[in-house]
Design an enzyme around this catalytic site. Structure first.
Site, PDB file in Angstrom:
ATOM      1  N   GLY A  75      -3.295 -10.069  -2.744  1.00 16.62           N
ATOM      2  CA  GLY A  75      -3.064 -10.055  -1.303  1.00 16.62           C
ATOM      3  C   GLY A  75      -2.079  -8.966  -0.938  1.00 16.62           C
ATOM      4  O   GLY A  75      -1.914  -7.982  -1.671  1.00 16.62           O
ATOM      5  N   GLY A  76      -1.405  -9.137   0.185  1.00 19.07           N
ATOM      6  CA  GLY A  76      -0.501  -8.108   0.690  1.00 19.07           C
ATOM      7  C   GLY A  76       0.883  -8.174   0.051  1.00 19.07           C
ATOM      8  O   GLY A  76       1.265  -9.192  -0.533  1.00 19.07           O
ATOM      9  N   GLY A 110       3.156 -11.366  -1.322  1.00 20.19           N
ATOM     10  CA  GLY A 110       3.454 -11.259  -2.751  1.00 20.19           C
ATOM     11  C   GLY A 110       4.947 -11.328  -3.018  1.00 20.19           C
ATOM     12  O   GLY A 110       5.404 -12.021  -3.936  1.00 20.19           O
ATOM     13  N   GLU A 146      -1.792  -8.579  -7.618  1.00 21.25           N
ATOM     14  CA  GLU A 146      -2.690  -7.472  -7.247  1.00 21.25           C
ATOM     15  C   GLU A 146      -2.458  -7.230  -5.769  1.00 21.25           C
ATOM     16  O   GLU A 146      -2.889  -8.026  -4.930  1.00 21.25           O
ATOM     17  CB  GLU A 146      -4.148  -7.873  -7.508  1.00 21.25           C
ATOM     18  CG  GLU A 146      -4.469  -8.184  -8.961  1.00 21.25           C
ATOM     19  CD  GLU A 146      -4.484  -6.951  -9.835  1.00 21.25           C
ATOM     20  OE1 GLU A 146      -4.716  -5.855  -9.321  1.00 21.25           O
ATOM     21  OE2 GLU A 146      -4.239  -7.091 -11.046  1.00 21.25           O
ATOM     22  N   CYS A 187      -8.617  -2.687  -0.942  1.00 24.01           N
ATOM     23  CA  CYS A 187      -7.345  -2.259  -1.533  1.00 24.01           C
ATOM     24  C   CYS A 187      -7.450  -0.873  -2.178  1.00 24.01           C
ATOM     25  O   CYS A 187      -6.431  -0.213  -2.363  1.00 24.01           O
ATOM     26  CB  CYS A 187      -6.870  -3.285  -2.551  1.00 24.01           C
ATOM     27  SG  CYS A 187      -8.074  -3.593  -3.849  1.00 24.01           S
TER      28      CYS A 187
END
Ligand code: NAP
Length: 470
Positions: free
Chosen positions: A225-226, A230, A245, A279
């Site tokens: 995610g963002g 995170g 990630e 991404c």
């Protein structure tokens, strides 16, 4: 649909509407999970871990294979689900289903290859009579938290290796796109997975996330995610393994000597795939000055042919942004950059959640579009003179997931390979290239650890040493 806790498909006290981002129509509803649901899901997963740890590898392999077969049988249904709850066009969604099936198949194959090594104990003085080895053991209960943009395959990237390695999972899919994940869970259960091994709690990450990630029974968090979420999760997690990630604003270098047509086609696709909600999507396009004018002209021509529209229309090239507020944000960033001196070459407008593919140049250093992640269909062209200059600019951000270079000059390619600060370099294709078995992940704020089934399996298992004193 219902969520999956303790082997039961259950409702919650209240529900969340899953909307089609094109017109706001309700696709389905899911329960709004609570912290009590998280607690029950973790309790179930603890039992599931005891079950999966003891399953023979051949049993895990056959469950994963069968799940892949069931996904193949439900191929079109899964594609329609992805394209209805999310942004992808039906053609993009079909590619994702094919990849997710591949991810599950590779997970089955890699389960067989989870090996240890013998250890040369006798290399240490005093250990002449020792022999032994290490093998890999599962880590335990894994919290898997996934984003909206690949709602099936990024879930498969966590469930496949977690199950292959003997773990149990509590999955929290993105609130806007939970249906694909729930259907993957159905395939796994129908394939014979003992149900306690997989628990899926739907609901808002900000409401139930802390209860999940801070629970001491969770031994690993696998998050995609963002950066903001995170970072929050990493602070709440406490002492447990974390795999992250995260995002990026990927740079592509286009050198004078490259195959221009190939570079243009690959970069347009890489910029606007999944409405730029990707991404590894192309965001910063550095083009050497000798071909800048030709590249710019061809890039704008191809971009002008893109058709945005309803995701389930076979002729749409680009669907809507995931929400109208995300579309608003994209246009705000574009307008802000224009006020700071950037030039708009194409797009820059929206109709509800549909954003036109947008191309800019003369981007001032430090503008949000220059250094943050747009996660939308906006790409900026930057002319440059020398490779060194382009590499310095490409590296000038906090992210580093993928980078790319188009060139036919080996020396230039190897210079970029060596000096770009990223987790993966693509030569003669855009940053938006990935196969599911390669090690995938970033440096700097783009992440911690690597996915790609073999590599996730390493992260989701630990070595256990065995030593005999003869
Ligand atoms: P996001 O807002 O960070 O959400 C990702 C997941 O985290 C969702 O399930 C979300 O739940 C959950 N979440 C949010 N806050 C949380 C919290 N405090 N505690 C626990 N969970 C929480 O990201 P997104 O908008 O879905 O996805 C876009 C981002 O993902 C981009 O930055 C993109 O680059 C990145 N991404 C990275 C990769 C990669 O492999 N590197 C792949 C795809 C996407 P809710 O949905 O309920 O908010």
């Amino acid at each position: 649909m219902k969520m999956l806790i303790g082997g039961q498909w259950v409702d919650g006290g209240s529900s969340i509407d899953v909307l089609n981002p094109y017109d706001g129509s309700v696709v389905d509803t899911v329960p709004r999970g609570t912290t009590a649901d998280i607690d029950r899901a973790i309790t179930s997963a603890v039992k599931g871990f005891a079950i999966n740890r003891d399953l023979p590898t051949h049993k895990r392999i056959s469950i994963l294979r069968k799940a892949a077969d069931l996904m193949q049988e439900r191929f079109e249904e899964l594609a329609i689900t992805i394209a209805s709850e999310g942004s992808k066009t039906i053609r993009e969604a079909r590619k994702e289903v094919g990849r997710a099936i591949n991810t599950m198949t590779i997970s089955a194959e890699e389960a067989r290859r989870l090996n240890g090594e013998t250890i040369p104990f006798d290399s240490a003085e005093g250990s002449e009579n020792r022999v032994g080895y290490f093998y890999r053991i599962p880590i335990g209960v894994i919290a898997a938290i996934t984003p909206f943009n690949d709602p099936l395959n990024l879930v498969a990237h966590k469930l496949g290796p977690a199950i292959a390695g003997g773990n149990a999972v509590v999955l929290k899919p993105a609130t806007v796109t939970p249906l694909s994940a729930l259907k993957l869970a159905e395939c796994l259960l129908d394939a014979g997975l003992p149900p306690e091994i997989l628990n899926v709690v739907t609901g808002n990450g900000r409401e139930i996330g802390d209860a999940l990630v801070s629970d001491a029974r969770i031994r690993m968090i696998s998050f995609t995610g963002g950066v903001e979420a995170g970072d929050h999760i990493a602070h709440k997690a406490g002492l447990k393994k974390i795999a992250m990630e995260l995002g990026s604003n990927s740079p592509v270098l286009v050198m004078d000597d490259c195959d221009l047509d190939n570079a243009v086609a690959a970069c347009v696709s890489g910029s606007f795939w999944a409405v730029g909600q990707n991404c590894i999507g192309v965001q910063r396009l550095y083009v050497q000055e000798g071909i800048y004018a030709d590249f710019r002209r061809a890039f704008l021509t191809l971009t002008g042919q893109y058709k945005t529209g309803f995701q389930l229309d076979e002729t749409s090239d680009m669907g809507p942004m995931i929400t109208e507020s995300d579309a608003e944000r994209v246009i705000e960033w574009v307008d802000e950059a224009r006020e700071q001196g950037a030039t708009l070459l194409a797009g820059g407008t929206r109709d509800g959640s549909l954003v036109q593919p947008t191309v800019m140049e003369n981007m001032p250093p430090g503008a949000k579009l220059d250094c943050q992640e747009i996660f939308g269909p906006v790409v900026t062209l930057y002319p440059f003179k020398t490779l060194d200059e382009a590499i310095d600019k490409a590296n000038s951000v906090d992210y580093g997931l993928h980078g790319a270079i188009f060139t036919n000059d080996l020396k230039q390619a190897f210079t970029a390979i060596k000096r770009l600060d990223v987790g993966g370099i693509i030569v003669n294709d855009s940053t938006d290239y990935r196969v599911d078995l390669m090690p995938f992940g970033g440096v700097k704020k783009s992440g911690l650890g690597r996915e790609g089934i073999k590599y996730s399996l390493q992260e989701m298992t630990e070595p256990k040493v065995v030593c005999f004193n003869l």
